[in-house]
Design a protein around this motif. Structure first.
Motif, PDB file in Angstrom:
ATOM      1  N   ARG A 118       0.814  -1.222   0.000  1.00 47.35           N
ATOM      2  CA  ARG A 118       0.000   0.000   0.000  1.00 47.35           C
ATOM      3  C   ARG A 118       0.851   1.277   0.000  1.00 47.35           C
ATOM      4  NH1 ARG A 118      -5.456  -0.337   1.529  1.00 47.35           N
ATOM      5  NH2 ARG A 118      -6.222  -2.404   2.114  1.00 47.35           N
ATOM      6  N   HIS A 119       2.168   1.120   0.068  1.00 46.87           N
ATOM      7  CA  HIS A 119       3.030   2.299   0.212  1.00 46.87           C
ATOM      8  C   HIS A 119       4.242   2.244  -0.714  1.00 46.87           C
ATOM      9  CE1 HIS A 119       0.821   3.799   3.719  1.00 46.87           C
ATOM     10  NE2 HIS A 119       0.719   2.522   4.074  1.00 46.87           N
ATOM     11  N   THR A 120       4.031   1.859  -1.938  1.00 45.62           N
ATOM     12  CA  THR A 120       5.157   1.697  -2.867  1.00 45.62           C
ATOM     13  C   THR A 120       5.800   3.025  -3.260  1.00 45.62           C
ATOM     14  OG1 THR A 120       3.550   1.685  -4.681  1.00 45.62           O
ATOM     15  CG2 THR A 120       4.280  -0.455  -3.842  1.00 45.62           C
ATOM     16  N   ASP A 121       5.157   4.147  -2.915  1.00 46.09           N
ATOM     17  CA  ASP A 121       5.705   5.454  -3.272  1.00 46.09           C
ATOM     18  C   ASP A 121       6.764   5.940  -2.281  1.00 46.09           C
ATOM     19  OD1 ASP A 121       3.654   5.523  -1.386  1.00 46.09           O
ATOM     20  OD2 ASP A 121       3.231   7.641  -1.746  1.00 46.09           O
ATOM     21  N   LEU A 122       6.925   5.250  -1.156  1.00 40.99           N
ATOM     22  CA  LEU A 122       7.904   5.664  -0.141  1.00 40.99           C
ATOM     23  C   LEU A 122       9.323   5.348  -0.598  1.00 40.99           C
ATOM     24  CD1 LEU A 122       6.213   4.440   3.182  1.00 40.99           C
ATOM     25  CD2 LEU A 122       6.382   6.795   2.352  1.00 40.99           C
ATOM     26  N   PRO A 123      10.318   6.119  -0.136  1.00 37.58           N
ATOM     27  CA  PRO A 123      11.716   5.776  -0.416  1.00 37.58           C
ATOM     28  C   PRO A 123      12.072   4.417   0.178  1.00 37.58           C
ATOM     29  CG  PRO A 123      11.522   8.010   0.458  1.00 37.58           C
ATOM     30  CD  PRO A 123      10.185   7.370   0.617  1.00 37.58           C
ATOM     31  N   GLN A 124      13.053   3.727  -0.408  1.00 33.09           N
ATOM     32  CA  GLN A 124      13.410   2.370  -0.004  1.00 33.09           C
ATOM     33  C   GLN A 124      13.729   2.278   1.485  1.00 33.09           C
ATOM     34  OE1 GLN A 124      13.039  -0.173  -1.813  1.00 33.09           O
ATOM     35  NE2 GLN A 124      14.231  -1.834  -0.897  1.00 33.09           N
ATOM     36  N   LYS A 125      14.461   3.240   2.012  1.00 30.71           N
ATOM     37  CA  LYS A 125      14.849   3.209   3.426  1.00 30.71           C
ATOM     38  C   LYS A 125      13.615   3.251   4.327  1.00 30.71           C
ATOM     39  CE  LYS A 125      18.014   5.379   6.716  1.00 30.71           C
ATOM     40  NZ  LYS A 125      19.012   6.478   6.922  1.00 30.71           N
ATOM     41  N   GLU A 126      12.655   4.079   3.956  1.00 37.75           N
ATOM     42  CA  GLU A 126      11.415   4.166   4.748  1.00 37.75           C
ATOM     43  C   GLU A 126      10.580   2.895   4.608  1.00 37.75           C
ATOM     44  OE1 GLU A 126       9.117   7.759   4.405  1.00 37.75           O
ATOM     45  OE2 GLU A 126      10.923   8.930   3.951  1.00 37.75           O
ATOM     46  N   LEU A 127      10.569   2.311   3.413  1.00 39.26           N
ATOM     47  CA  LEU A 127       9.838   1.056   3.208  1.00 39.26           C
ATOM     48  C   LEU A 127      10.375  -0.035   4.116  1.00 39.26           C
ATOM     49  CD1 LEU A 127       9.455   0.814  -0.689  1.00 39.26           C
ATOM     50  CD2 LEU A 127       7.639   1.193   0.980  1.00 39.26           C
ATOM     51  N   ILE A 128      11.698  -0.139   4.197  1.00 37.49           N
ATOM     52  CA  ILE A 128      12.328  -1.169   5.031  1.00 37.49           C
ATOM     53  C   ILE A 128      11.981  -0.952   6.496  1.00 37.49           C
ATOM     54  CG2 ILE A 128      14.556  -2.044   5.850  1.00 37.49           C
ATOM     55  CD1 ILE A 128      15.625  -1.523   3.002  1.00 37.49           C
ATOM     56  N   SER A 129      12.053   0.291   6.952  1.00 35.16           N
ATOM     57  CA  SER A 129      11.726   0.606   8.348  1.00 35.16           C
ATOM     58  C   SER A 129      10.267   0.297   8.654  1.00 35.16           C
ATOM     59  CB  SER A 129      12.024   2.078   8.624  1.00 35.16           C
ATOM     60  OG  SER A 129      11.615   2.442   9.913  1.00 35.16           O
ATOM     61  N   TYR A 130       9.384   0.688   7.730  1.00 32.61           N
ATOM     62  CA  TYR A 130       7.944   0.449   7.884  1.00 32.61           C
ATOM     63  C   TYR A 130       7.649  -1.048   7.970  1.00 32.61           C
ATOM     64  CZ  TYR A 130       2.941   0.623   6.650  1.00 32.61           C
ATOM     65  OH  TYR A 130       1.576   0.480   6.640  1.00 32.61           O
ATOM     66  N   ALA A 131       8.238  -1.822   7.056  1.00 37.26           N
ATOM     67  CA  ALA A 131       8.004  -3.267   7.033  1.00 37.26           C
ATOM     68  C   ALA A 131       8.562  -3.938   8.276  1.00 37.26           C
ATOM     69  CB  ALA A 131       8.634  -3.873   5.781  1.00 37.26           C
ATOM     70  N   GLN A 132       9.711  -3.494   8.742  1.00 37.25           N
ATOM     71  CA  GLN A 132      10.319  -4.096   9.925  1.00 37.25           C
ATOM     72  C   GLN A 132       9.440  -3.906  11.161  1.00 37.25           C
ATOM     73  OE1 GLN A 132      13.314  -5.844   9.451  1.00 37.25           O
ATOM     74  NE2 GLN A 132      12.634  -6.686  11.410  1.00 37.25           N
ATOM     75  N   LYS A 133       8.813  -2.749  11.271  1.00 40.56           N
ATOM     76  CA  LYS A 133       7.912  -2.496  12.400  1.00 40.56           C
ATOM     77  C   LYS A 133       6.701  -3.435  12.360  1.00 40.56           C
ATOM     78  CE  LYS A 133       9.174   2.359  13.053  1.00 40.56           C
ATOM     79  NZ  LYS A 133       8.745   3.772  12.869  1.00 40.56           N
ATOM     80  N   LEU A 134       6.168  -3.676  11.143  1.00 44.12           N
ATOM     81  CA  LEU A 134       5.033  -4.589  11.017  1.00 44.12           C
ATOM     82  C   LEU A 134       5.437  -6.018  11.364  1.00 44.12           C
ATOM     83  CD1 LEU A 134       3.161  -3.363   7.802  1.00 44.12           C
ATOM     84  CD2 LEU A 134       2.742  -2.779  10.181  1.00 44.12           C
ATOM     85  N   LEU A 135       6.646  -6.415  10.966  1.00 42.99           N
ATOM     86  CA  LEU A 135       7.158  -7.739  11.323  1.00 42.99           C
ATOM     87  C   LEU A 135       7.214  -7.911  12.824  1.00 42.99           C
ATOM     88  CD1 LEU A 135      10.198  -8.803   9.078  1.00 42.99           C
ATOM     89  CD2 LEU A 135       7.989  -9.924   9.292  1.00 42.99           C
ATOM     90  N   GLU A 136       7.713  -6.894  13.511  1.00 46.30           N
ATOM     91  CA  GLU A 136       7.835  -6.952  14.976  1.00 46.30           C
ATOM     92  C   GLU A 136       6.470  -7.011  15.640  1.00 46.30           C
ATOM     93  OE1 GLU A 136      10.199  -3.555  15.913  1.00 46.30           O
ATOM     94  OE2 GLU A 136      11.989  -4.337  14.882  1.00 46.30           O
ATOM     95  N   LYS A 137       5.519  -6.226  15.136  1.00 48.56           N
ATOM     96  CA  LYS A 137       4.157  -6.248  15.690  1.00 48.56           C
ATOM     97  C   LYS A 137       3.517  -7.619  15.528  1.00 48.56           C
ATOM     98  CE  LYS A 137       2.629  -1.452  15.453  1.00 48.56           C
ATOM     99  NZ  LYS A 137       1.605  -0.534  14.904  1.00 48.56           N
ATOM    100  N   ALA A 138       3.789  -8.261  14.378  1.00 45.02           N
ATOM    101  CA  ALA A 138       3.190  -9.568  14.093  1.00 45.02           C
ATOM    102  C   ALA A 138       3.944 -10.714  14.759  1.00 45.02           C
ATOM    103  CB  ALA A 138       3.142  -9.798  12.587  1.00 45.02           C
TER     104      ALA A 138
END
Length: 368
Positions: free
Chosen positions: A274-294
Motif C-alpha cells: 500500500r506504500h510503494t511510493d515511499l523511499p526504499q529506506k522508509e519502506l524497510i523501516s515500515y516493514a520491519q515495524k510490522l514484522l515486529e508487531k506480528a
C-alpha cells in the motif's frame, strides 16, 4: 514402507525440523498435527521432494531414497496435493487432469471426477471452480498416477469412508491438518509435532480432541468463537464492487495466499504493497515495524511461500490494520489456522471492536 530417520531441515536463521523420526505403514492413514510453524508442512515437503533435508535419511521399502524434486518423489510413487494446488486456471478441468500424466485414461478420469466432483462438468474452466473444488481436481490428478503414498495438505472435508477406501490397495495417506475432530475420525495414527520435533505419536483411538488441544496449545478446542463479530452476506466479489480501493476499509480474503499476497512476493513487497511510493529506506523501516508487531521471524528479502498459514495471516492483518480502517471485512479468516492461532486472531479482533472498529465476517469462496 516409508521411514524418516533423524531428519533435520536448517536455514541460516532457524531450524525447522530438528530430528524427525517417523514410520508410515502400508494401508494406514496418518494425521500430522501441530501449531502453525511446528514443522508439519516441511515434513510433508521432505517426503514429497520439495525440500531436501539438511541431514537425515528417507527409507523407502528398506532402502535409502533421495528426492531432489517432486518429480523424483513421484517416480517413487509419492504424490502431494497442496492446499492451494497449482492448476492452470485458463483451461478446462479435463485438460488439467491430462497435465503431468503419462498414459492418460479418459474413462478412469471421468469415473474419478464423478466420485470427487459430482455434478461438475469436465469442460468447466478451472477459474470457475471454488478453491475446494480446485483441490479435488488436483486430487483426481494425483489418483490417476496411482500413488503408493498420498500426502494431503489441509484438505477440505472428505468423508472418512472415502479415504478408507483408498487405503484398500495399500496406499499410505498422510493428512496435514488443523482439524482435530476430523483427524481422530479418519486416522489410524496421530502424530503431534512441536518445534520441529515429534512430541507424541499414538493410535487415534487412544486420544481425544481435548487431550490434543491441551497438549499442543494449552487450550480448549471450543474456545474460539466468531459470535462477537458482525455477520455479512456480502460476497468477496460484491465487496470489491462496493469497497475496492477504499483505504479505510480493511480486507482479509478467503484465499489469503493468492488474494492478499502472492507466493513469489518478498516479505518487504507483501508488507509495503500500500506504500510503494515511499523511499526504499522508509519502506524497510515500515516493514520491519510490522514484522515486529506480528511477531514473525523472517527476513524481508525472503519469499512469502516460506511463511506458514498463521504467519501469513498475522502479517496481512498487521498490514491492513496499519491503515487504521473504520471497517474490517474477513472472509473465512480461520481457514488453515490451528486452534491457538485462531484464538490469537479472535482476541486481537475483539480488541479492535472494543476500540470502535466494525469487524465483519463473511463466508468467502472456500465455503461456497
Amino acid at each position: 514402507m516409508l521411514e524418516l530417520r533423524d531428519i533435520h531441515v536448517k536455514y541460516s536463521y532457524k531450524t525447522v525440523l530438528n530430528g524427525i523420526n517417523l514410520s508410515f505403514q502400508d494401508g494406514k492413514i496418518y494425521s500430522l498435527l501441530g501449531e502453525n510453524g511446528a514443522g508439519k508442512s516441511t515434513t510433508a515437503k521432505v517426503i514429497c521432494g520439495s525440500v531436501r533435508p539438511t541431514s537425515g535419511q528417507l527409507i523407502l521399502d528398506g532402502r535409502g531414497a533421495v528426492f531432489d524434486s517432486p518429480h523424483a518423489a513421484l517416480r517413487a510413487g509419492i504424490c502431494c496435493v497442496q492446499q492451494r494446488p497449482a492448476l492452470a486456471e485458463g483451461i478446462s478441468v479435463y485438460e488439467n487432469l491430462k497435465l503431468g500424466q503419462g498414459k492418460f485414461n479418459g474413462r478412469e478420469a471421468a469415473t474419478l471426477l464423478d466420485e470427487w466432483l459430482p455434478g461438475r462438468k469436465a469442460s468447466l474452466l478451472v477459474r470457475d471452480l471454488t478453491q475446494e473444488e480446485g483441490f479435488f481436481v488436483s486430487l483426481v490428478n494425483a489418483l490417476l498416477k496411482k500413488p503408493r503414498v498420498l500426502v494431503l495438505d489441509e484438505p477440505p472435508y472428505i468423508p472418512p469412508e472415502k479415504l478408507r477406501a483408498l487405503t484398500k490397495s495399500g496406499m499410505i495417506i498422510i493428512l496435514i491438518t488443523h482439524h482435530l475432530r476430523e483427524s481422530l475420525q479418519k486416522s489410524d495414527k496421530i502424530i503431534l509435532l512441536q518445534d520441529g520435533l515429534v512430541l507424541e505419536e499414538k493410535n487415534a483411538n487412544e486420544l481425544s480432541e481435548e487431550y490434543i488441544a491441551e497438549k499442543l496449545y494449552g487450550l480448549n478446542p471450543q474456545a474460539s468463537s466468531d459470535s462477537d463479530f458482525i455477520k455479512t452476506d456480502l460476497s468477496e466479489d460484491d465487496f470489491f464492487e462496493k469497497f475496492g480501493g477504499n483505504p479505510k476499509i480493511g480486507y482479509i480474503p478467503s484465499d489469503i495466499a493468492m488474494r492478499a499476497s502472492n507466493p513469489n512476493l518478498t516479505i518487504l513487497q507483501l508488507l509495503t504493497a500500500r506504500h510503494t511510493d515511499l523511499p526504499q529506506k522508509e519502506l524497510i523501516s515500515y516493514a520491519q515495524k510490522l514484522l515486529e508487531k506480528a511477531s514473525v521471524n523472517i527476513k524481508l528479502n525472503e519469499k512469502a511461500y516460506c511463511l506458514s498459514g498463521g504467519m501469513l495471516q498475522r502479517l496481512v492483518l498487521e498490514r491492513e490494520l496499519a491503515e487504521k480502517p473504520r471497517e474490517l471485512y474477513l472472509f473465512n479468516p480461520a481457514h488453515g489456522l490451528d486452534v491457538s492461532a485462531t484464538e490469537r486472531l479472535f482476541t486481537r479482533l475483539r480488541k479492535l471492536t472494543a476500540a470502535g472498529t466494525k469487524v465483519y465476517f463473511g463466508k468467502g469462496k472456500i465455503a461456497e
